[in-house]
Design a protein around this motif. Sequence first.
Motif, PDB file in Angstrom:
ATOM      1  N   ALA A  73      15.177  47.408  -8.709  1.00  0.00           N
ATOM      2  CA  ALA A  73      13.963  46.780  -9.240  1.00  0.00           C
ATOM      3  C   ALA A  73      12.832  46.866  -8.226  1.00  0.00           C
ATOM      4  O   ALA A  73      11.695  47.215  -8.564  1.00  0.00           O
ATOM      5  CB  ALA A  73      14.248  45.323  -9.604  1.00  0.00           C
ATOM      6  N   LEU A  74      13.131  46.545  -6.963  1.00  0.00           N
ATOM      7  CA  LEU A  74      12.113  46.604  -5.914  1.00  0.00           C
ATOM      8  C   LEU A  74      11.575  48.026  -5.766  1.00  0.00           C
ATOM      9  O   LEU A  74      10.363  48.244  -5.681  1.00  0.00           O
ATOM     10  CB  LEU A  74      12.694  46.124  -4.590  1.00  0.00           C
ATOM     11  CG  LEU A  74      11.721  46.083  -3.406  1.00  0.00           C
ATOM     12  CD1 LEU A  74      10.661  45.018  -3.615  1.00  0.00           C
ATOM     13  CD2 LEU A  74      12.488  45.823  -2.101  1.00  0.00           C
ATOM     14  N   SER A  75      12.466  48.995  -5.741  1.00  0.00           N
ATOM     15  CA  SER A  75      12.056  50.379  -5.553  1.00  0.00           C
ATOM     16  C   SER A  75      11.263  50.899  -6.752  1.00  0.00           C
ATOM     17  O   SER A  75      10.348  51.710  -6.592  1.00  0.00           O
ATOM     18  CB  SER A  75      13.295  51.246  -5.315  1.00  0.00           C
ATOM     19  OG  SER A  75      12.933  52.589  -5.081  1.00  0.00           O
ATOM     20  N   LEU A 118       3.061  53.054  -5.679  1.00  0.00           N
ATOM     21  CA  LEU A 118       2.448  52.975  -4.351  1.00  0.00           C
ATOM     22  C   LEU A 118       2.982  54.074  -3.445  1.00  0.00           C
ATOM     23  O   LEU A 118       2.247  54.638  -2.628  1.00  0.00           O
ATOM     24  CB  LEU A 118       2.720  51.596  -3.744  1.00  0.00           C
ATOM     25  CG  LEU A 118       2.176  50.410  -4.542  1.00  0.00           C
ATOM     26  CD1 LEU A 118       2.607  49.091  -3.898  1.00  0.00           C
ATOM     27  CD2 LEU A 118       0.661  50.478  -4.652  1.00  0.00           C
ATOM     28  N   GLU A 119       4.257  54.388  -3.616  1.00  0.00           N
ATOM     29  CA  GLU A 119       4.856  55.480  -2.857  1.00  0.00           C
ATOM     30  C   GLU A 119       4.176  56.805  -3.199  1.00  0.00           C
ATOM     31  O   GLU A 119       3.866  57.615  -2.305  1.00  0.00           O
ATOM     32  CB  GLU A 119       6.342  55.554  -3.176  1.00  0.00           C
ATOM     33  CG  GLU A 119       7.122  56.596  -2.415  1.00  0.00           C
ATOM     34  CD  GLU A 119       8.582  56.592  -2.790  1.00  0.00           C
ATOM     35  OE1 GLU A 119       9.208  57.670  -2.761  1.00  0.00           O
ATOM     36  OE2 GLU A 119       9.117  55.503  -3.127  1.00  0.00           O
ATOM     37  N   ALA A 138       5.434  44.890  -3.668  1.00  0.00           N
ATOM     38  CA  ALA A 138       6.466  44.853  -4.704  1.00  0.00           C
ATOM     39  C   ALA A 138       7.205  43.517  -4.703  1.00  0.00           C
ATOM     40  O   ALA A 138       7.481  42.945  -5.770  1.00  0.00           O
ATOM     41  CB  ALA A 138       7.448  46.009  -4.508  1.00  0.00           C
ATOM     42  N   LYS A 139       7.509  42.999  -3.527  1.00  0.00           N
ATOM     43  CA  LYS A 139       8.190  41.705  -3.447  1.00  0.00           C
ATOM     44  C   LYS A 139       7.309  40.593  -3.999  1.00  0.00           C
ATOM     45  O   LYS A 139       7.805  39.683  -4.690  1.00  0.00           O
ATOM     46  CB  LYS A 139       8.578  41.403  -1.991  1.00  0.00           C
ATOM     47  CG  LYS A 139       9.766  42.203  -1.490  1.00  0.00           C
ATOM     48  CD  LYS A 139      10.133  41.805  -0.057  1.00  0.00           C
ATOM     49  CE  LYS A 139      11.396  42.532   0.399  1.00  0.00           C
ATOM     50  NZ  LYS A 139      11.763  42.161   1.793  1.00  0.00           N
ATOM     51  N   ALA A 169       1.332  47.137  -9.805  1.00  0.00           N
ATOM     52  CA  ALA A 169       1.431  47.376  -8.368  1.00  0.00           C
ATOM     53  C   ALA A 169       0.222  48.118  -7.815  1.00  0.00           C
ATOM     54  O   ALA A 169      -0.212  47.876  -6.694  1.00  0.00           O
ATOM     55  CB  ALA A 169       2.719  48.147  -8.048  1.00  0.00           C
ATOM     56  N   SER A 170      -0.312  49.028  -8.602  1.00  0.00           N
ATOM     57  CA  SER A 170      -1.445  49.831  -8.129  1.00  0.00           C
ATOM     58  C   SER A 170      -2.789  49.173  -8.436  1.00  0.00           C
ATOM     59  O   SER A 170      -3.840  49.804  -8.318  1.00  0.00           O
ATOM     60  CB  SER A 170      -1.398  51.224  -8.755  1.00  0.00           C
ATOM     61  OG  SER A 170      -1.356  51.135 -10.171  1.00  0.00           O
ATOM     62  N   GLU A 171      -2.747  47.880  -8.844  1.00  0.00           N
ATOM     63  CA  GLU A 171      -3.953  47.100  -9.144  1.00  0.00           C
ATOM     64  C   GLU A 171      -4.864  47.836 -10.127  1.00  0.00           C
ATOM     65  O   GLU A 171      -6.043  48.102  -9.839  1.00  0.00           O
ATOM     66  CB  GLU A 171      -4.710  46.765  -7.854  1.00  0.00           C
ATOM     67  CG  GLU A 171      -3.889  45.934  -6.886  1.00  0.00           C
ATOM     68  CD  GLU A 171      -4.680  45.553  -5.634  1.00  0.00           C
ATOM     69  OE1 GLU A 171      -5.773  46.127  -5.423  1.00  0.00           O
ATOM     70  OE2 GLU A 171      -4.211  44.685  -4.886  1.00  0.00           O
TER      71      GLU A 171
END
Length: 278
Positions: A104-106, A112-113, A126-127, A161-163
Motif C-alpha cells: 500500500a505504501l509503495s 512521486l517515484e 505516502a505515510k 500524492a502528486s497534489e
Amino acid sequence: MNRIAVSNIRKTFQLKPGQFVSVDGKETDRITVIDGLDLTVRAGEFMTLVGPSGSGKSVLLDIIGGLTQATGGAVHLDGEPITRPDPKTAYVFQQYALLPWRTALSNVEYPLEVRGVQKAERTATAKHLLSLFGLASFGDRFPSQLSGGMQQRVAIARALASEPEVLLMDEPFAALDAQTREILQVELLRIWAKIKTTVIFVTHSIDEAIFLADRVAVMTARPARVKEIIDIDLPRPRDGDIRSSLAFNEHRARVWEALRDEVNRAQKDWALSPDFNN
C-alpha cells in the motif's frame, strides 16, 4: 474562476465490422455518444455527473483527462487545450488499479517515484496520506491483503500524492457495499475540504451525487449533452444525518425530475444500440 471549460464537445465511435445502428431512419456504422456538450467547472469545486447508463459520462471524463480525443469541440484546463494527460490531473477508476506487487505504501509512493522525488520525501508523503485515510498501520500490506474499501482508499491516496489540481473520479465507490461507500464519501469530503482540489465525480447514485457535490450536472440520454446543472446549497461539512433532512430530499426530487425522462429514453434505445462506456 473556471478551471475546466468544455465547449461544444462531440464524440463519435466507429462500430465493429458488420455492426450498424439506425439513426434518424438511416443505417450507419458510427455512433455519436456525445454531441454539443458544454460544461464549465470552477476551481476548487466538487462537481458530480449523473445520467443514464450509456450516456457518455465516462467518455466525457476520459476527454477531460486527455485519455481520448473528442471528435469535435474543445476542452481547456486553465485556458490551455487538453490534448493528452496533464500532470495537473489525476484519475481514480472504479477498479482500484493498484500494482499487486507493491505494498500500500509503495503504491502511494509510485507517482512521486515516477517524478523523481527523493525516497525520504515520497515515503513521508505516502505515510501522511495513508494516515489521513485511516491506513497508517496497513502500509506494508499488499492489495490482496486489503478489503475493497481499503484498496480504494489506497487508490485515492495515490491519486492525491502528486497534489493534483484536478481529480477525476469514475464511479470509484460503485463496487463497494453501502456502509463502506458512505464511510468513504465522508472521508473523501474531509480530505477535499483540506486540499480544495477541483473534483469531477461520475456516479449513478443520486444520493451520492447530492451528498458530495457543490453542483450536480444532469446529462441527457445518448447523444449526451448537459441537460441541467443543479446547485446543492447544503451546508458543509456534511455527515450521514443530512441525508434524512427535508432539504436533501428536495434536492433528490429535483435531480430525479431532471433525470427521469432521460432514463426512460435511454431504456428505449438500449435494445437498439451497442453498449458503450458510461
